[in-house]
Design a protein around this motif. Structure first.
Motif, PDB file in Angstrom:
ATOM      1  N   ALA A 253      39.855  -8.322  21.837  1.00 56.13           N
ATOM      2  CA  ALA A 253      38.680  -7.754  21.644  1.00 56.13           C
ATOM      3  C   ALA A 253      38.409  -6.786  23.149  1.00 56.13           C
ATOM      4  O   ALA A 253      37.834  -5.833  22.723  1.00 56.13           O
ATOM      5  N   ALA A 254      38.914  -7.024  24.162  1.00 57.29           N
ATOM      6  CA  ALA A 254      38.735  -6.043  25.386  1.00 57.29           C
ATOM      7  C   ALA A 254      39.666  -4.729  24.880  1.00 57.29           C
ATOM      8  O   ALA A 254      38.943  -3.869  25.147  1.00 57.29           O
ATOM      9  N   GLY A 255      40.440  -4.930  24.507  1.00 51.28           N
ATOM     10  CA  GLY A 255      41.275  -3.578  23.985  1.00 51.28           C
ATOM     11  C   GLY A 255      40.624  -2.923  22.805  1.00 51.28           C
ATOM     12  O   GLY A 255      40.779  -1.585  22.932  1.00 51.28           O
ATOM     13  N   GLY A 256      40.142  -3.658  21.973  1.00 49.87           N
ATOM     14  CA  GLY A 256      39.419  -2.604  20.778  1.00 49.87           C
ATOM     15  C   GLY A 256      38.202  -2.205  21.752  1.00 49.87           C
ATOM     16  O   GLY A 256      37.973  -0.937  21.100  1.00 49.87           O
ATOM     17  N   LEU A 257      37.424  -2.709  22.628  1.00 55.00           N
ATOM     18  CA  LEU A 257      36.324  -2.096  22.991  1.00 55.00           C
ATOM     19  C   LEU A 257      36.517  -1.154  23.808  1.00 55.00           C
ATOM     20  O   LEU A 257      36.136   0.150  23.881  1.00 55.00           O
ATOM     21  N   LEU A 277      30.816  -1.425  20.728  1.00 54.74           N
ATOM     22  CA  LEU A 277      30.434  -2.882  20.068  1.00 54.74           C
ATOM     23  C   LEU A 277      31.120  -2.990  19.041  1.00 54.74           C
ATOM     24  O   LEU A 277      31.923  -4.270  18.648  1.00 54.74           O
ATOM     25  N   ASN A 278      31.153  -2.206  17.959  1.00 50.75           N
ATOM     26  CA  ASN A 278      32.031  -2.336  16.981  1.00 50.75           C
ATOM     27  C   ASN A 278      33.493  -2.162  17.199  1.00 50.75           C
ATOM     28  O   ASN A 278      34.332  -2.824  16.394  1.00 50.75           O
ATOM     29  N   GLY A 279      34.137  -1.664  18.319  1.00 52.32           N
ATOM     30  CA  GLY A 279      35.167  -1.582  18.714  1.00 52.32           C
ATOM     31  C   GLY A 279      35.762  -3.169  19.235  1.00 52.32           C
ATOM     32  O   GLY A 279      36.982  -3.568  18.836  1.00 52.32           O
ATOM     33  N   ALA A 280      35.043  -3.868  19.935  1.00 52.46           N
ATOM     34  CA  ALA A 280      35.109  -5.054  20.216  1.00 52.46           C
ATOM     35  C   ALA A 280      35.368  -5.997  18.990  1.00 52.46           C
ATOM     36  O   ALA A 280      36.451  -6.848  18.989  1.00 52.46           O
ATOM     37  N   GLY A 307      40.250  -0.671  17.485  1.00 48.79           N
ATOM     38  CA  GLY A 307      39.328  -0.175  18.012  1.00 48.79           C
ATOM     39  C   GLY A 307      38.945   1.512  17.911  1.00 48.79           C
ATOM     40  O   GLY A 307      37.852   1.935  17.460  1.00 48.79           O
ATOM     41  N   ALA A 308      40.269   2.028  17.864  1.00 40.59           N
ATOM     42  CA  ALA A 308      40.277   3.420  17.716  1.00 40.59           C
ATOM     43  C   ALA A 308      40.199   3.549  16.320  1.00 40.59           C
ATOM     44  O   ALA A 308      39.371   4.671  15.562  1.00 40.59           O
ATOM     45  N   LEU A 309      40.870   2.704  15.250  1.00 42.15           N
ATOM     46  CA  LEU A 309      40.623   3.055  13.744  1.00 42.15           C
ATOM     47  C   LEU A 309      39.238   2.843  13.386  1.00 42.15           C
ATOM     48  O   LEU A 309      38.791   3.617  12.540  1.00 42.15           O
ATOM     49  N   VAL A 310      38.498   1.860  13.847  1.00 37.32           N
ATOM     50  CA  VAL A 310      37.285   1.875  13.189  1.00 37.32           C
ATOM     51  C   VAL A 310      36.001   2.983  13.615  1.00 37.32           C
ATOM     52  O   VAL A 310      35.296   3.483  12.913  1.00 37.32           O
ATOM     53  N   VAL A 311      36.206   3.773  14.682  1.00 33.94           N
ATOM     54  CA  VAL A 311      35.508   4.887  14.845  1.00 33.94           C
ATOM     55  C   VAL A 311      35.770   5.878  13.815  1.00 33.94           C
ATOM     56  O   VAL A 311      34.803   6.497  13.389  1.00 33.94           O
ATOM     57  N   VAL A 331      34.508  -2.190   9.995  1.00 32.76           N
ATOM     58  CA  VAL A 331      35.131  -3.422  11.122  1.00 32.76           C
ATOM     59  C   VAL A 331      35.896  -4.512  10.329  1.00 32.76           C
ATOM     60  O   VAL A 331      36.899  -4.743  10.836  1.00 32.76           O
ATOM     61  N   HIS A 332      35.356  -4.964   9.110  1.00 31.05           N
ATOM     62  CA  HIS A 332      35.942  -6.037   8.481  1.00 31.05           C
ATOM     63  C   HIS A 332      36.893  -5.812   7.349  1.00 31.05           C
ATOM     64  O   HIS A 332      37.900  -6.576   7.097  1.00 31.05           O
ATOM     65  N   GLY A 333      36.774  -4.513   6.766  1.00 30.91           N
ATOM     66  CA  GLY A 333      37.655  -4.230   5.722  1.00 30.91           C
ATOM     67  C   GLY A 333      38.721  -3.221   6.074  1.00 30.91           C
ATOM     68  O   GLY A 333      39.938  -3.903   6.089  1.00 30.91           O
TER      69      GLY A 333
END
Length: 410
Positions: A253-257, A277-280, A307-311, A331-333
């Motif tokens: 979670a920390a890495g994603g944020l 937030l979505n990165g976490a 986290g990078a991918l979601v952006v 985020v989820h898919g």
């Protein structure tokens, strides 16, 4: 003496299972707060009602038929209160009703993913009608092929093909996103989201403090989500495994944020809170498929990739005019698929081909069946509110009350 030890272990494992289930249940509050913060003020009451109602519907439908479909058995009551849990090898180590409770909150999590993606323009009762089918049939069927260990349409067993999903990156999160995507495609975008020349108009959420609170609640609840999937804690081996899962879940979670925050700064020139937030959450989804075998550093990196991918995914879906107010599909898919594909890097019991086959099976089943159900609902009762109702807000149109009445101008 041995009997006393067994009873103590049984009690501890059951208690741990129930506490983790309660943490996952608390994620329902996280989704409610996150979504309430990311929609406009005029749509807050309805999104809150959706979240609390879908939880109740999920629990009821999974009790009536979902658990039986997923794990087998003659009657749902015997599965819940009997001496064993059909389909669970660990049945002797905890109370069967604890297993039901832990499984039912996962079902509610999958359905919660859908509510944010279709927010601000979907009819409340159409959404709840879909929730009945999703939690009573669609999710339990794909769950029976994965955690239930049954062959897919009697042809092949995903586990035998090298598929592994520890806590549900695909089984729960990607499944929820697939159902959401099907709904969004038939529903269409919010009015004013996309301009006539193809421009993308930002529609800011009304309450970012609430969205931030929701993210922290989800972050906390995820320890139960992943940690509870160890299924036991009353031995040295299982206790160590739980500790590793907690550590890796937090690291991801920390890495994603951090990754999402940095990517957003590079792309937009600003520190974007919603992307952070979505990165976490993306980091949490990415590690959910296998939080027990990576190192803490690997978990941080896996979360960072998510986290990078979601952006990039959120930006891309906007360009494709797939309107997702909270970024749930990304985020989820998208990151749910990433999580499945990362498993073989640290888990020798899985394979890339098995993960791909499993992902295609889950996504294909949920997306197609959801598309059919959404289509039937659209034809029978309609799934979208009128343009006038959307303009004035679905709070008044669907619920007859506003979340922030003192700020309303007449």
């Amino acid at each position: 003496m041995e009997d006393n030890i067994f009873q103590l272990q049984y009690a501890l494992d059951t208690f741990y299972f129930l506490i983790c289930g309660a943490l996952v249940m608390w994620m329902a509050a996280g989704f409610a707060m996150l979504e309430a913060g990311l929609v406009r003020a005029k749509n807050t009451t309805e999104i809150l009602l959706k979240n609390v109602a879908l939880y109740a519907v999920s629990c009821t439908m999974y009790m009536i038929c979902g658990y039986m479909i997923m794990y087998g058995g003659d009657l749902f009551l015997s599965n819940i209160t009997g001496d064993g849990v059909a389909g669970a090898e660990e049945a002797a180590t905890y109370a069967p009703s604890a297993d039901f409770f832990f499984q039912v909150v996962f079902v509610a999590t999958a359905m919660s993913i859908v509510s944010g993606a279709v927010a601000e323009r979907m009819k409340l009762w159409a959404f709840l009608a879909f929730a009945v089918v999703m939690t009573g049939f669609i999710y339990p069927m794909e769950g029976s092929w994965t955690w239930g260990g049954n062959a897919v349409f009697g042809m092949y067993t995903l586990g035998d093909l090298g598929f592994s999903d520890f806590a549900g990156s695909g089984i729960v999160h990607m499944a929820g996103a697939a159902a959401a995507l099907a709904g969004v495609i038939l529903l269409g975008a919010r009015k004013g989201k996309y301009g006539p020349q193809g421009q993308i108009n930002a529609i800011p959420g009304a309450n970012l403090p609430l969205a931030t609170l929701g993210t922290f609640i989800l972050w906390m609840g995820w320890f139960g989500f992943n940690g509870g999937s160890v299924l036991a804690t009353a031995s040295v081996e299982s206790a160590n495994s739980v500790a590793v899962v907690f550590m890796n879940t937090n690291a991801a979670a920390a890495g994603g944020l951090i990754a999402a925050l940095l990517v957003a700064k590079i792309m937009f020139g600003k520190a974007d809170l919603t992307m952070a937030l979505n990165g976490a959450l993306a980091g949490l989804v990415a590690i959910t498929a296998e939080p027990s075998t990576p190192t803490a550093l690997q978990s941080t990196l896996f979360g960072g990739i998510g986290g990078a991918l979601v952006v990039f995914s959120i930006v891309t879906l906007d360009k494709l005019k797939i309107d997702d107010p909270v970024g749930a599909i990304s985020v989820h898919g998208v990151v749910g698929l990433l999580g499945l594909l990362l498993v073989p890097l640290t888990n020798d019991g899985s394979s890339f081909s098995g993960q791909l086959i499993g992902a295609v099976t889950i996504f294909g089943w949920v997306f197609v069946t959801s598309l059919i159900v959404w289509g039937v609902l659209k034809a029978v009762m309609g799934i979208r509110v009128s343009e006038e109702e959307e303009y004035e807000g679905v709070d008044l149109a669907e619920c007859g009350m506003e979340a922030y009445p003192e700020f309303t101008t007449k």
